[in-house]
Write a protein that holds these residues in place. Structure first.
Motif, PDB file in Angstrom:
ATOM      1  N   GLY A 157      -3.621  -5.762   7.864  1.00 56.07           N
ATOM      2  CA  GLY A 157      -2.838  -4.689   7.667  1.00 56.07           C
ATOM      3  C   GLY A 157      -2.176  -4.114   8.951  1.00 56.07           C
ATOM      4  N   GLY A 158      -1.049  -3.523   9.068  1.00 63.74           N
ATOM      5  CA  GLY A 158      -0.502  -2.971  10.337  1.00 63.74           C
ATOM      6  C   GLY A 158       0.808  -3.386  10.747  1.00 63.74           C
TER       7      GLY A 158
ATOM      8  N   LYS B 232       0.786  -1.174  -0.038  1.00 65.73           N
ATOM      9  CA  LYS B 232      -0.091  -0.011   0.032  1.00 65.73           C
ATOM     10  C   LYS B 232       0.909   1.197  -0.042  1.00 65.73           C
TER      11      LYS B 232
ATOM     12  N   TYR C 158     -11.311  -6.378   6.456  1.00 63.28           N
ATOM     13  CA  TYR C 158      -9.975  -5.690   6.756  1.00 63.28           C
ATOM     14  C   TYR C 158      -9.718  -5.267   7.953  1.00 63.28           C
TER      15      TYR C 158
ATOM     16  N   VAL D  54       1.071  -4.369   3.314  1.00 66.14           N
ATOM     17  CA  VAL D  54       2.414  -3.955   3.720  1.00 66.14           C
ATOM     18  C   VAL D  54       2.592  -2.522   3.333  1.00 66.14           C
ATOM     19  N   GLY D  55       2.638  -1.565   4.287  1.00 66.53           N
ATOM     20  CA  GLY D  55       2.559  -0.137   4.171  1.00 66.53           C
ATOM     21  C   GLY D  55       3.922   0.649   4.587  1.00 66.53           C
TER      22      GLY D  55
ATOM     23  N   SER E 285      -2.876  -0.503  11.170  1.00 68.08           N
ATOM     24  CA  SER E 285      -2.298   0.688  10.961  1.00 68.08           C
ATOM     25  C   SER E 285      -1.217   1.140  11.729  1.00 68.08           C
ATOM     26  N   GLY E 286       0.050   0.833  11.329  1.00 68.97           N
ATOM     27  CA  GLY E 286       0.918   1.716  12.324  1.00 68.97           C
ATOM     28  C   GLY E 286       1.649   0.585  13.356  1.00 68.97           C
ATOM     29  N   THR E 287       0.998  -0.503  13.779  1.00 69.09           N
ATOM     30  CA  THR E 287       1.297  -1.289  14.909  1.00 69.09           C
ATOM     31  C   THR E 287       1.269  -2.628  14.500  1.00 69.09           C
TER      32      THR E 287
HETATM   33  C1  1GP Z   1      -2.115   0.707   6.477  1.00 72.52           C
HETATM   34  O1  1GP Z   1      -3.013  -1.694   6.685  1.00 72.52           O
HETATM   35  C2  1GP Z   1      -1.904  -0.783   5.947  1.00 72.52           C
HETATM   36  O2  1GP Z   1      -3.673   1.030   5.950  1.00 72.52           O
HETATM   37  C3  1GP Z   1      -0.604  -1.112   6.393  1.00 72.52           C
HETATM   38  O3  1GP Z   1      -0.300  -0.613   7.666  1.00 72.52           O
HETATM   39  O4  1GP Z   1       1.374   0.823   7.078  1.00 72.52           O
HETATM   40  O5  1GP Z   1       1.512  -0.244   9.396  1.00 72.52           O
HETATM   41  O6  1GP Z   1       2.157  -1.292   7.275  1.00 72.52           O
HETATM   42  P1  1GP Z   1       1.447  -0.418   7.983  1.00 72.52           P
END
Ligand code: 1GP
Length: 230
Positions: free
Chosen positions: A187-188, A12, A159, A208-209, A163-165
């Motif tokens: 995700g996160g 992402k 989903y 993966v973001g 996000s972020g952790t």
């Molecule tokens: C964010 O789920 C995604 O919307 C991915 O999370 O940025 O923490 O990898 P991260």
């Protein structure tokens, strides 16, 4: 056409963040299943079109995850539309969607649209704050949300958004165990191959973001889950 059900790994990319041509090339050539463009803050027509045209040079599926109506544009393979099930504000359930359909309902190709049942889990995340999500969820809550998505709304995707952790593995398992038709996205906080492996062994698809912007080498290793979980 692309089969989303087969996707195990998605990168992402946030249109509000900058990425070098070299890193973008590595991401797009990495054997990930798809690129998703989306973010919470500062997603504009300008930065989306910029990033879209750069990713479009590569032969892989490109998804736009919609967070506001102003930045929506043609040219993507799919449009993922979140509905945040644990938001306390109806705007993030179907309010934005209502406005979008009133304006563009007549031109939308619904074959390209995927409705995502979001459950936002990290109270510190921007998405939790913006959507005013109730993140203090028990296992029973997670089970009920999964049932809601799988059996009642019958959405294609749930989903679980940390996000972020990095998320609670047991909670992800709880959701996964309730889903028979709905595809589970996790995700996160995935920041290395081990975490990617762990979540990919439970969820159908991992997203993966942030690590892309922090440590490109580690980000690229998260793709390696694909062989073992195919
Ligand atoms: C964010 O789920 C995604 O919307 C991915 O999370 O940025 O923490 O990898 P991260």
């Amino acid at each position: 056409m692309y089969d989303i059900k087969k996707w195990k790994h998605i990168f992402k990319l946030d249109p509000a963040k900058s990425i070098s041509d070299e890193d973008l090339d590595a991401i797009c050539m990495s054997q990930t299943d798809a690129i998703m463009i989306g973010g919470t803050d500062d997603v504009t027509e300008d930065n989306v079109i910029q990033l879209m045209s750069r990713v479009r040079r590569y032969p892989l599926p490109l998804v736009f995850e919609i967070s506001n109506i102003e930045s929506v544009m043609p040219g993507f393979d799919f449009y993922f539309v979140p509905t945040v099930l644990n938001s306390t504000n109806v705007k993030y359930h179907n309010g934005i969607l209502l406005e979008a359909l009133k304006s563009f309902g007549h031109v939308i190709d619904f074959e390209e649209v995927v409705f995502e049942g979001y459950v936002v889990m990290n109270p510190e995340s921007k998405v939790a704050q913006v959507t005013q999500a109730e993140t203090n969820l028990t296992d029973e809550d997670i089970e009920a949300y999964a049932q809601m998505v799988n059996e009642m709304y019958k959405l294609p995707v749930m989903y679980l958004e940390y996000s972020g952790t990095y998320g609670d593995v047991e909670k992800v398992k709880t959701a996964a165990n309730m889903l028979s038709d709905t595809q589970l996205f996790y995700g996160g906080g995935i920041s290395n191959q081990e975490e990617a492996e762990e979540m990919a062994s439970i969820a159908d698809t991992i997203i993966v973001g942030d690590i892309v912007y922090k440590d490109i080498k580690s980000a690229l290793k998260t793709v390696k889950i694909k062989e073992s979980h195919k």
